[in-house]
Design a protein around this motif. Structure first.
Motif, PDB file in Angstrom:
ATOM      1  N   ASN A  65      -3.255 -36.768  81.419  1.00  0.00           N
ATOM      2  CA  ASN A  65      -4.360 -36.229  80.588  1.00  0.00           C
ATOM      3  C   ASN A  65      -3.186 -35.033  79.969  1.00  0.00           C
ATOM      4  OD1 ASN A  65      -6.261 -35.801  78.548  1.00  0.00           O
ATOM      5  ND2 ASN A  65      -7.854 -34.535  79.924  1.00  0.00           N
ATOM      6  N   LEU A  66      -2.640 -34.833  78.975  1.00  0.00           N
ATOM      7  CA  LEU A  66      -2.135 -33.648  78.478  1.00  0.00           C
ATOM      8  C   LEU A  66      -3.005 -32.679  77.474  1.00  0.00           C
ATOM      9  CD1 LEU A  66       0.840 -32.728  78.467  1.00  0.00           C
ATOM     10  CD2 LEU A  66       2.066 -34.306  77.043  1.00  0.00           C
ATOM     11  N   ILE A  67      -2.912 -31.993  78.057  1.00  0.00           N
ATOM     12  CA  ILE A  67      -4.197 -31.616  76.752  1.00  0.00           C
ATOM     13  C   ILE A  67      -3.139 -30.234  76.018  1.00  0.00           C
ATOM     14  CG2 ILE A  67      -5.950 -29.715  76.762  1.00  0.00           C
ATOM     15  CD1 ILE A  67      -6.490 -30.754  79.848  1.00  0.00           C
ATOM     16  N   GLY A  68      -3.003 -29.910  75.048  1.00  0.00           N
ATOM     17  CA  GLY A  68      -2.569 -28.836  73.805  1.00  0.00           C
ATOM     18  C   GLY A  68      -2.309 -27.186  73.909  1.00  0.00           C
ATOM     19  N   ASN A  69      -2.572 -26.526  73.180  1.00  0.00           N
ATOM     20  CA  ASN A  69      -2.071 -25.256  73.134  1.00  0.00           C
ATOM     21  C   ASN A  69      -2.791 -25.143  72.037  1.00  0.00           C
ATOM     22  OD1 ASN A  69       0.251 -24.755  74.987  1.00  0.00           O
ATOM     23  ND2 ASN A  69       1.855 -26.478  73.861  1.00  0.00           N
ATOM     24  N   TRP A  70      -4.072 -23.990  72.368  1.00  0.00           N
ATOM     25  CA  TRP A  70      -4.494 -23.251  71.581  1.00  0.00           C
ATOM     26  C   TRP A  70      -3.497 -21.896  70.566  1.00  0.00           C
ATOM     27  CZ3 TRP A  70      -7.587 -24.331  75.520  1.00  0.00           C
ATOM     28  CH2 TRP A  70      -6.918 -23.368  76.513  1.00  0.00           C
ATOM     29  N   HIS A  71      -3.284 -21.193  69.926  1.00  0.00           N
ATOM     30  CA  HIS A  71      -2.702 -20.339  69.162  1.00  0.00           C
ATOM     31  C   HIS A  71      -3.522 -19.203  69.557  1.00  0.00           C
ATOM     32  CE1 HIS A  71      -1.529 -23.593  66.841  1.00  0.00           C
ATOM     33  NE2 HIS A  71      -0.374 -22.984  65.957  1.00  0.00           N
ATOM     34  N   VAL A  72      -3.094 -18.021  71.084  1.00  0.00           N
ATOM     35  CA  VAL A  72      -3.156 -17.507  71.405  1.00  0.00           C
ATOM     36  C   VAL A  72      -3.453 -15.692  70.660  1.00  0.00           C
ATOM     37  CG1 VAL A  72      -2.587 -18.055  73.471  1.00  0.00           C
ATOM     38  CG2 VAL A  72      -0.943 -16.560  72.412  1.00  0.00           C
ATOM     39  N   SER A  73      -2.709 -16.032  69.102  1.00  0.00           N
ATOM     40  CA  SER A  73      -3.180 -14.495  68.254  1.00  0.00           C
ATOM     41  C   SER A  73      -4.228 -14.909  68.151  1.00  0.00           C
ATOM     42  CB  SER A  73      -1.952 -15.495  67.536  1.00  0.00           C
ATOM     43  OG  SER A  73      -2.194 -16.462  66.804  1.00  0.00           O
ATOM     44  N   GLY A  74      -5.058 -15.870  67.736  1.00  0.00           N
ATOM     45  CA  GLY A  74      -6.537 -16.056  67.208  1.00  0.00           C
ATOM     46  C   GLY A  74      -7.356 -15.141  68.268  1.00  0.00           C
ATOM     47  N   LEU A  75      -7.182 -14.280  68.550  1.00  0.00           N
ATOM     48  CA  LEU A  75      -7.829 -14.145  69.942  1.00  0.00           C
ATOM     49  C   LEU A  75      -7.881 -12.180  70.088  1.00  0.00           C
ATOM     50  CD1 LEU A  75      -6.501 -12.599  72.696  1.00  0.00           C
ATOM     51  CD2 LEU A  75      -7.421 -14.957  73.782  1.00  0.00           C
ATOM     52  N   LEU A  76      -6.734 -12.205  69.437  1.00  0.00           N
ATOM     53  CA  LEU A  76      -6.424 -10.404  68.634  1.00  0.00           C
ATOM     54  C   LEU A  76      -8.113  -9.804  68.868  1.00  0.00           C
ATOM     55  CD1 LEU A  76      -4.682  -8.575  69.954  1.00  0.00           C
ATOM     56  CD2 LEU A  76      -3.402  -9.191  68.096  1.00  0.00           C
ATOM     57  N   ALA A  77      -8.426 -10.533  66.629  1.00  0.00           N
ATOM     58  CA  ALA A  77      -8.712  -9.611  66.229  1.00  0.00           C
ATOM     59  C   ALA A  77     -10.548  -9.953  66.683  1.00  0.00           C
ATOM     60  CB  ALA A  77      -9.012 -11.053  64.396  1.00  0.00           C
ATOM     61  N   LEU A  78     -10.686 -10.917  67.786  1.00  0.00           N
ATOM     62  CA  LEU A  78     -11.369 -10.601  68.516  1.00  0.00           C
ATOM     63  C   LEU A  78     -11.666  -9.758  69.325  1.00  0.00           C
ATOM     64  CD1 LEU A  78     -14.447 -12.454  68.386  1.00  0.00           C
ATOM     65  CD2 LEU A  78     -12.829 -13.651  70.166  1.00  0.00           C
ATOM     66  N   SER A  79     -10.710  -9.291  70.293  1.00  0.00           N
ATOM     67  CA  SER A  79     -10.462  -8.463  70.790  1.00  0.00           C
ATOM     68  C   SER A  79     -10.230  -6.979  70.135  1.00  0.00           C
ATOM     69  CB  SER A  79     -10.145  -8.397  72.162  1.00  0.00           C
ATOM     70  OG  SER A  79      -8.389  -7.987  71.749  1.00  0.00           O
ATOM     71  N   ASP A  80      -9.527  -6.469  69.329  1.00  0.00           N
ATOM     72  CA  ASP A  80      -9.971  -5.516  68.103  1.00  0.00           C
ATOM     73  C   ASP A  80     -11.005  -4.914  67.932  1.00  0.00           C
ATOM     74  OD1 ASP A  80      -7.123  -5.373  69.166  1.00  0.00           O
ATOM     75  OD2 ASP A  80      -6.619  -5.751  67.307  1.00  0.00           O
ATOM     76  N   ALA A  81     -11.763  -6.533  67.960  1.00  0.00           N
ATOM     77  CA  ALA A  81     -13.111  -6.316  66.539  1.00  0.00           C
ATOM     78  C   ALA A  81     -14.234  -5.623  68.506  1.00  0.00           C
ATOM     79  CB  ALA A  81     -13.637  -6.931  66.461  1.00  0.00           C
ATOM     80  N   ASN A  82     -14.238  -5.979  68.887  1.00  0.00           N
ATOM     81  CA  ASN A  82     -14.718  -5.793  70.507  1.00  0.00           C
ATOM     82  C   ASN A  82     -14.429  -4.785  71.228  1.00  0.00           C
ATOM     83  OD1 ASN A  82     -17.959  -7.658  69.752  1.00  0.00           O
ATOM     84  ND2 ASN A  82     -15.407  -8.135  69.561  1.00  0.00           N
ATOM     85  N   PRO A  83     -14.050  -3.572  71.439  1.00  0.00           N
ATOM     86  CA  PRO A  83     -13.171  -2.952  71.474  1.00  0.00           C
ATOM     87  C   PRO A  83     -13.990  -2.031  73.323  1.00  0.00           C
ATOM     88  CG  PRO A  83     -13.945  -1.337  69.497  1.00  0.00           C
ATOM     89  CD  PRO A  83     -14.393  -2.687  70.363  1.00  0.00           C
ATOM     90  N   SER A  84     -14.868  -2.235  73.149  1.00  0.00           N
ATOM     91  CA  SER A  84     -16.136  -1.376  74.701  1.00  0.00           C
ATOM     92  C   SER A  84     -15.974  -3.519  75.757  1.00  0.00           C
ATOM     93  CB  SER A  84     -17.444  -0.871  74.715  1.00  0.00           C
ATOM     94  OG  SER A  84     -17.946  -1.734  73.896  1.00  0.00           O
ATOM     95  N   TYR A  85     -15.717  -3.953  74.998  1.00  0.00           N
ATOM     96  CA  TYR A  85     -16.197  -5.738  75.919  1.00  0.00           C
ATOM     97  C   TYR A  85     -15.151  -5.490  77.461  1.00  0.00           C
ATOM     98  CZ  TYR A  85     -17.337  -9.996  77.232  1.00  0.00           C
ATOM     99  OH  TYR A  85     -16.528 -11.278  77.546  1.00  0.00           O
ATOM    100  N   CYS A  86     -14.124  -4.826  77.133  1.00  0.00           N
ATOM    101  CA  CYS A  86     -12.939  -4.863  78.123  1.00  0.00           C
ATOM    102  C   CYS A  86     -12.539  -2.988  78.902  1.00  0.00           C
ATOM    103  CB  CYS A  86     -11.593  -5.608  78.008  1.00  0.00           C
ATOM    104  SG  CYS A  86     -11.718  -7.043  77.510  1.00  0.00           S
ATOM    105  N   LYS A  87     -13.595  -2.655  78.347  1.00  0.00           N
ATOM    106  CA  LYS A  87     -13.167  -1.121  78.856  1.00  0.00           C
ATOM    107  C   LYS A  87     -13.131  -1.314  79.967  1.00  0.00           C
ATOM    108  CE  LYS A  87     -12.886   2.843  76.923  1.00  0.00           C
ATOM    109  NZ  LYS A  87     -14.090   4.055  75.837  1.00  0.00           N
TER     110      LYS A  87
END
Ligand SMILES: *[C@@H]1O[C@H](CO)[C@@H](O)[C@H](O)[C@H]1NC(C)=O
Length: 373
Positions: free
Chosen positions: A225-247
């Motif tokens: 069962n070969l599972i494809g790749n997502w484009h990891v770049s898509g999460l950058l905007a999300l993490s930049d928009a939520n700066p306190s989430y991973c602080k």
């Protein structure tokens, strides 16, 4: 009154019990059972989900379930770098967790190989992983290693194949197996690291195919069962928009974030180059699966496209440890997405997924097969 009861009843009947028509459910145990068959299929194209007796997994930190519970003990120490192998979307086997293995167990209670519990990360930074990097009591047949690239699939198979042969309750020669492979996030990011030569499109495709060919020639009765790749770049905007989430607090001894996890995210031009390479990786995976579609009666590769729009996910779909790895919420969503994809004709598998928080679980029917749908 009577009429409306009758109409309601009819509506229920037509919604849920149309003969031959599939239904969807919120929990896998709400799905109806399959009608038992009195034979074990000889042809891979006849294999149903309840014929799968053994699960295996190859991959990277996502398959290993790294970081999915976030900052558990405050996230300030190296001890927080845990892999929750029992909860990963593919081969996780902790009770009641949504995973491909958990869903399969609904149809095949004797399923073997799923991983359980958690353990400390082991990244094998000094070279290829060896048997010493595994914790068989947790990993079981999940040979994924955090940080792995496609080139490392060989050392993962060095663990998986002997382990499967001696695994209690596994009939290596006869049992039908589903080996889940998802590799490529570190290959994408590899473009901006010293291993760039090992993560070109050609190298990636070569290593994936080499691993698949080794499985075909040494592990009888297998569906990959070969599972494809997502484009990891898509999460950058999300993490930049939520700066306190991973602080992290002041006491931090670790400080992880998307740019430290994936160096290509540090500049726009590198991010674009990475996205392009990822699209090409996925084209190669589909070609490899196609090549193995009808190669023999006892082996097949099925491909699940995984072009997820990561920007459409809520920030809670990522780990509070690094805003990069999927959280439990995301793993459970992936489980449903890729399970549903397994039962969809190739032509109907979506080119892109946008997040659906209400996604239901497809309930397989007697006519469903895993290969050639
Ligand atoms: C991805 O999701 C974001 C957020 O929901 C949305 O704005 C964007 O249009 C989506 N991209 C595509 C290509 O659908």
């Amino acid at each position: 009154m009577h009429l409306s009861i009758a109409i309601n009843f009819l509506l229920c009947v037509t919604t849920f019990f149309q003969p031959g028509n599939a239904m969807n459910a919120d929990r896998i145990n709400q799905c109806p059972s399959l009608s038992p068959r009195d034979y074990i299929p000889k042809d891979v194209k006849d294999v149903r989900i309840d014929d799968i007796k053994v699960f295996g997994g190859l991959g990277d930190s996502v398959m290993a379930g790294f970081g999915m519970m976030g900052k558990r003990n405050g996230g300030y120490s190296i001890k927080d770098l845990l892999e929750y192998r029992g909860k990963n979307y593919a081969i996780g086997g902790d009770p009641a967790v949504n995973s491909l293995a958990g869903f399969t167990r609904r149809y095949q209670p004797l399923l073997k190989g799923y991983s359980t519990g958690q353990r400390f990360i082991d990244r094998c930074l000094d070279g290829p992983c060896t048997i010493k990097n595994y914790r068989p009591q947790v990993d079981h047949l999940n040979a994924a290693i955090s940080g792995a690239i496609a080139k490392d699939l060989q050392s993962q198979l060095d663990y998986l194949i002997p382990e499967m042969k001696q695994f209690p309750g596994v009939e290596f020669e006869n049992d039908w197996k589903l080996i889940n492979i998802q590799i490529g996030s570190n290959d994408q990011c590899g473009l901006c690291t010293p291993h760039a030569d090992d993560t070109t499109v050609e190298a990636y495709a070569y290593y994936v195919e080499e691993a698949i060919e080794r499985i075909r020639s040494t592990v009888p009765n297998t569906i990959v069962n070969l599972i494809g790749n997502w484009h990891v770049s898509g999460l950058l905007a999300l993490s930049d928009a939520n700066p306190s989430y991973c602080k992290f607090g002041n006491k931090k001894t670790i400080n992880l974030n998307p740019r430290s996890e994936c160096p290509c995210l540090q500049s726009k031009s590198e991010t674009e180059a990475m996205d392009l390479i990822t699209t090409k990786f996925n084209i190669k995976l589909a070609e490899i699966a196609k090549k193995y579609e009808a190669k023999s009666d006892s082996f097949a590769v099925v491909f699940q496209p995984a072009n997820l729009n990561l920007t459409s996910l809520p920030i809670s779909a990522f780990s509070t440890l690094d805003c990069f790895h999927p959280s439990l919420l995301c793993h459970e969503y992936f489980a449903k997405l890729f399970w549903n994809s397994m039962f969809m004709p190739n032509s109907q598998k979506p080119d892109q997924y946008n997040y659906d928080k209400d996604l239901k679980i497809y309930c397989p029917i007697d006519d469903d097969r895993i290969v050639g749908v």
